[in-house]
Design a protein around this motif. Sequence first.
Motif, PDB file in Angstrom:
ATOM      1  N   ALA A   1       0.576  -1.400  -0.017  1.00 35.34           N
ATOM      2  CA  ALA A   1      -0.188   0.126   0.034  1.00 35.34           C
ATOM      3  C   ALA A   1       0.976   1.288  -0.042  1.00 35.34           C
ATOM      4  O   ALA A   1       0.336   2.258  -0.541  1.00 35.34           O
ATOM      5  CB  ALA A   1      -0.774  -0.095   1.200  1.00 35.34           C
ATOM      6  N   GLN A   2       2.191   1.093   0.427  1.00 35.72           N
ATOM      7  CA  GLN A   2       2.764   2.367   0.275  1.00 35.72           C
ATOM      8  C   GLN A   2       3.537   2.839  -1.050  1.00 35.72           C
ATOM      9  O   GLN A   2       3.821   4.095  -1.192  1.00 35.72           O
ATOM     10  CB  GLN A   2       4.204   2.097   1.475  1.00 35.72           C
ATOM     11  CG  GLN A   2       3.884   1.800   2.885  1.00 35.72           C
ATOM     12  CD  GLN A   2       5.122   1.117   3.587  1.00 35.72           C
ATOM     13  OE1 GLN A   2       6.140   1.022   3.226  1.00 35.72           O
ATOM     14  NE2 GLN A   2       5.064   1.107   4.898  1.00 35.72           N
ATOM     15  N   ALA A   3       3.398   2.038  -1.886  1.00 33.43           N
ATOM     16  CA  ALA A   3       3.782   2.286  -3.546  1.00 33.43           C
ATOM     17  C   ALA A   3       2.806   1.669  -4.401  1.00 33.43           C
ATOM     18  O   ALA A   3       3.448   0.819  -4.923  1.00 33.43           O
ATOM     19  CB  ALA A   3       5.325   1.944  -3.562  1.00 33.43           C
ATOM     20  N   PRO A   4       1.588   2.216  -4.179  1.00 31.32           N
ATOM     21  CA  PRO A   4       0.581   1.458  -5.142  1.00 31.32           C
ATOM     22  C   PRO A   4       1.321   1.752  -6.926  1.00 31.32           C
ATOM     23  O   PRO A   4       0.388   1.074  -7.507  1.00 31.32           O
ATOM     24  CB  PRO A   4      -0.567   2.404  -4.950  1.00 31.32           C
ATOM     25  CG  PRO A   4      -0.272   3.587  -4.219  1.00 31.32           C
ATOM     26  CD  PRO A   4       1.053   3.138  -3.753  1.00 31.32           C
ATOM     27  N   GLU A   5       1.855   2.785  -7.041  1.00 36.01           N
ATOM     28  CA  GLU A   5       2.277   2.851  -8.548  1.00 36.01           C
ATOM     29  C   GLU A   5       3.457   2.301  -9.196  1.00 36.01           C
ATOM     30  O   GLU A   5       3.831   2.433 -10.348  1.00 36.01           O
ATOM     31  CB  GLU A   5       2.416   4.619  -8.515  1.00 36.01           C
ATOM     32  CG  GLU A   5       1.206   5.146  -8.500  1.00 36.01           C
ATOM     33  CD  GLU A   5       0.096   4.894  -9.279  1.00 36.01           C
ATOM     34  OE1 GLU A   5       0.199   4.531 -10.277  1.00 36.01           O
ATOM     35  OE2 GLU A   5      -1.052   4.898  -8.419  1.00 36.01           O
ATOM     36  N   ARG A   6       4.159   1.695  -8.220  1.00 37.05           N
ATOM     37  CA  ARG A   6       5.513   1.065  -8.598  1.00 37.05           C
ATOM     38  C   ARG A   6       5.207  -0.441  -8.761  1.00 37.05           C
ATOM     39  O   ARG A   6       4.815  -1.178  -8.084  1.00 37.05           O
ATOM     40  CB  ARG A   6       6.624   0.958  -7.147  1.00 37.05           C
ATOM     41  CG  ARG A   6       6.752   2.379  -7.073  1.00 37.05           C
ATOM     42  CD  ARG A   6       8.129   2.432  -6.525  1.00 37.05           C
ATOM     43  NE  ARG A   6       9.306   1.584  -7.071  1.00 37.05           N
ATOM     44  CZ  ARG A   6      10.320   1.294  -6.403  1.00 37.05           C
ATOM     45  NH1 ARG A   6      10.375   1.495  -5.163  1.00 37.05           N
ATOM     46  NH2 ARG A   6      11.176   0.709  -7.353  1.00 37.05           N
ATOM     47  N   PRO A   7       5.531  -0.958 -10.039  1.00 34.06           N
ATOM     48  CA  PRO A   7       5.524  -2.229 -10.429  1.00 34.06           C
ATOM     49  C   PRO A   7       6.239  -3.141  -9.448  1.00 34.06           C
ATOM     50  O   PRO A   7       7.377  -2.849  -9.234  1.00 34.06           O
ATOM     51  CB  PRO A   7       6.185  -2.734 -11.860  1.00 34.06           C
ATOM     52  CG  PRO A   7       6.758  -1.327 -12.103  1.00 34.06           C
ATOM     53  CD  PRO A   7       6.217   0.088 -11.256  1.00 34.06           C
ATOM     54  N   THR A   8       5.743  -4.199  -8.807  1.00 33.20           N
ATOM     55  CA  THR A   8       6.489  -4.933  -7.892  1.00 33.20           C
ATOM     56  C   THR A   8       6.303  -6.496  -8.193  1.00 33.20           C
ATOM     57  O   THR A   8       5.466  -7.248  -8.623  1.00 33.20           O
ATOM     58  CB  THR A   8       5.632  -4.590  -6.791  1.00 33.20           C
ATOM     59  OG1 THR A   8       5.619  -3.464  -6.262  1.00 33.20           O
ATOM     60  CG2 THR A   8       6.451  -5.743  -5.319  1.00 33.20           C
ATOM     61  N   LEU A   9       7.422  -7.243  -7.885  1.00 32.91           N
ATOM     62  CA  LEU A   9       7.618  -8.732  -8.162  1.00 32.91           C
ATOM     63  C   LEU A   9       7.815  -9.058  -6.685  1.00 32.91           C
ATOM     64  O   LEU A   9       8.489  -8.760  -5.935  1.00 32.91           O
ATOM     65  CB  LEU A   9       8.846  -8.838  -8.822  1.00 32.91           C
ATOM     66  CG  LEU A   9       9.178 -10.420  -9.271  1.00 32.91           C
ATOM     67  CD1 LEU A   9       9.912 -10.448 -10.634  1.00 32.91           C
ATOM     68  CD2 LEU A   9      10.110 -10.992  -8.130  1.00 32.91           C
ATOM     69  N   LEU A  10       6.886 -10.355  -6.230  1.00 32.72           N
ATOM     70  CA  LEU A  10       7.014 -10.901  -5.205  1.00 32.72           C
ATOM     71  C   LEU A  10       7.667 -12.179  -5.361  1.00 32.72           C
ATOM     72  O   LEU A  10       7.537 -12.845  -6.458  1.00 32.72           O
ATOM     73  CB  LEU A  10       5.819 -11.262  -4.555  1.00 32.72           C
ATOM     74  CG  LEU A  10       4.610 -10.214  -4.282  1.00 32.72           C
ATOM     75  CD1 LEU A  10       3.329 -10.595  -3.852  1.00 32.72           C
ATOM     76  CD2 LEU A  10       5.267  -9.205  -3.542  1.00 32.72           C
ATOM     77  N   PHE A  11       8.856 -12.746  -4.295  1.00 27.53           N
ATOM     78  CA  PHE A  11       9.393 -13.786  -4.578  1.00 27.53           C
ATOM     79  C   PHE A  11       9.371 -14.723  -3.116  1.00 27.53           C
ATOM     80  O   PHE A  11       9.559 -14.020  -2.298  1.00 27.53           O
ATOM     81  CB  PHE A  11      10.759 -13.719  -4.916  1.00 27.53           C
ATOM     82  CG  PHE A  11      11.932 -12.912  -4.202  1.00 27.53           C
ATOM     83  CD1 PHE A  11      13.001 -13.493  -3.632  1.00 27.53           C
ATOM     84  CD2 PHE A  11      11.804 -11.558  -4.393  1.00 27.53           C
ATOM     85  CE1 PHE A  11      13.697 -12.907  -2.682  1.00 27.53           C
ATOM     86  CE2 PHE A  11      12.538 -10.855  -3.584  1.00 27.53           C
ATOM     87  CZ  PHE A  11      13.636 -11.443  -2.869  1.00 27.53           C
ATOM     88  N   MET A  12       9.306 -15.943  -3.066  1.00 26.98           N
ATOM     89  CA  MET A  12       9.197 -16.789  -1.976  1.00 26.98           C
ATOM     90  C   MET A  12       9.581 -18.006  -2.543  1.00 26.98           C
ATOM     91  O   MET A  12       9.803 -18.530  -3.516  1.00 26.98           O
ATOM     92  CB  MET A  12       7.578 -16.610  -1.792  1.00 26.98           C
ATOM     93  CG  MET A  12       6.602 -17.024  -2.742  1.00 26.98           C
ATOM     94  SD  MET A  12       5.049 -16.351  -2.654  1.00 26.98           S
ATOM     95  CE  MET A  12       4.510 -17.300  -1.059  1.00 26.98           C
TER      96      MET A  12
END
Length: 263
Positions: free
Chosen positions: A135-146
Amino acid sequence: MFIAQLSDTHVDTAQPHKAEALRRAVAFLTTLPRTPDAVLITGDCTEHGLPEEYETFQAALSPLTMPVYVVPGNHDDRAQMLARFPLPGEGLSGFLQYAVEDRPLRLIGLDTHWPGQGAGQLCAARLAWLDEVLAQAPERPTLLFMHHPPIQSGLQVMDAIGLRGRAELCEVVQRHPQVVRVLAGHVHMPLTAGFAHTTVMTCPGTDATFQPDWAQPHKLVIQYQPPLALLHHWQEGAGLVSFTAAPERAPWVTLHDGQRWAG
């Protein structure tokens, strides 16, 4: 931004071929025409979580000059990893879970380790942290890794040691459309599946890829196949494009020089 993903290295001092397989994968990354901007290792770094295994693991990674981001798997020891791999960004206390902010593509590593269990877990605290950080960076494309993928494979043995909290993670991701991909390991197979509004991809182990017998989903009957790595390329406008690569040395051949096809 160019990202390489390795997974399930399972370094074991009693089985030196596993560390050698990791060294071959690292050597492959160092010979790519474009050097990766980052390397992700999605868990099961060692077989037993022993200090000497992590020493071998870190030594095998030493030729890499770019940042290496790790998350724990079910074979790992969280305390050992926290001591050896300082959080590279804002993190959740007590977990190897963090956000890397200084990249064109925001990277968020999730800690699915569940001590004493083969299955993984994302508890309420880990999910709440993720929701807040996204929620802190809704405009930044983000990749999750796990490590544990938030999908079912259809293989009963693997699904029995899958991720707990999968539905809750789906609800979190659904609220954040900037998540462009979820990367995982664990299953030793290259799986691709839809998840929330995005896509999950799994990376096989560095020592081998499993080809399962889908006619016997109640068992885990496999063929051992050569190891694979995943390469991910992020470009503004094009998004995230992923490639499957066999980490082997081979000549580079120009099929098209930018103007015409080779004869």
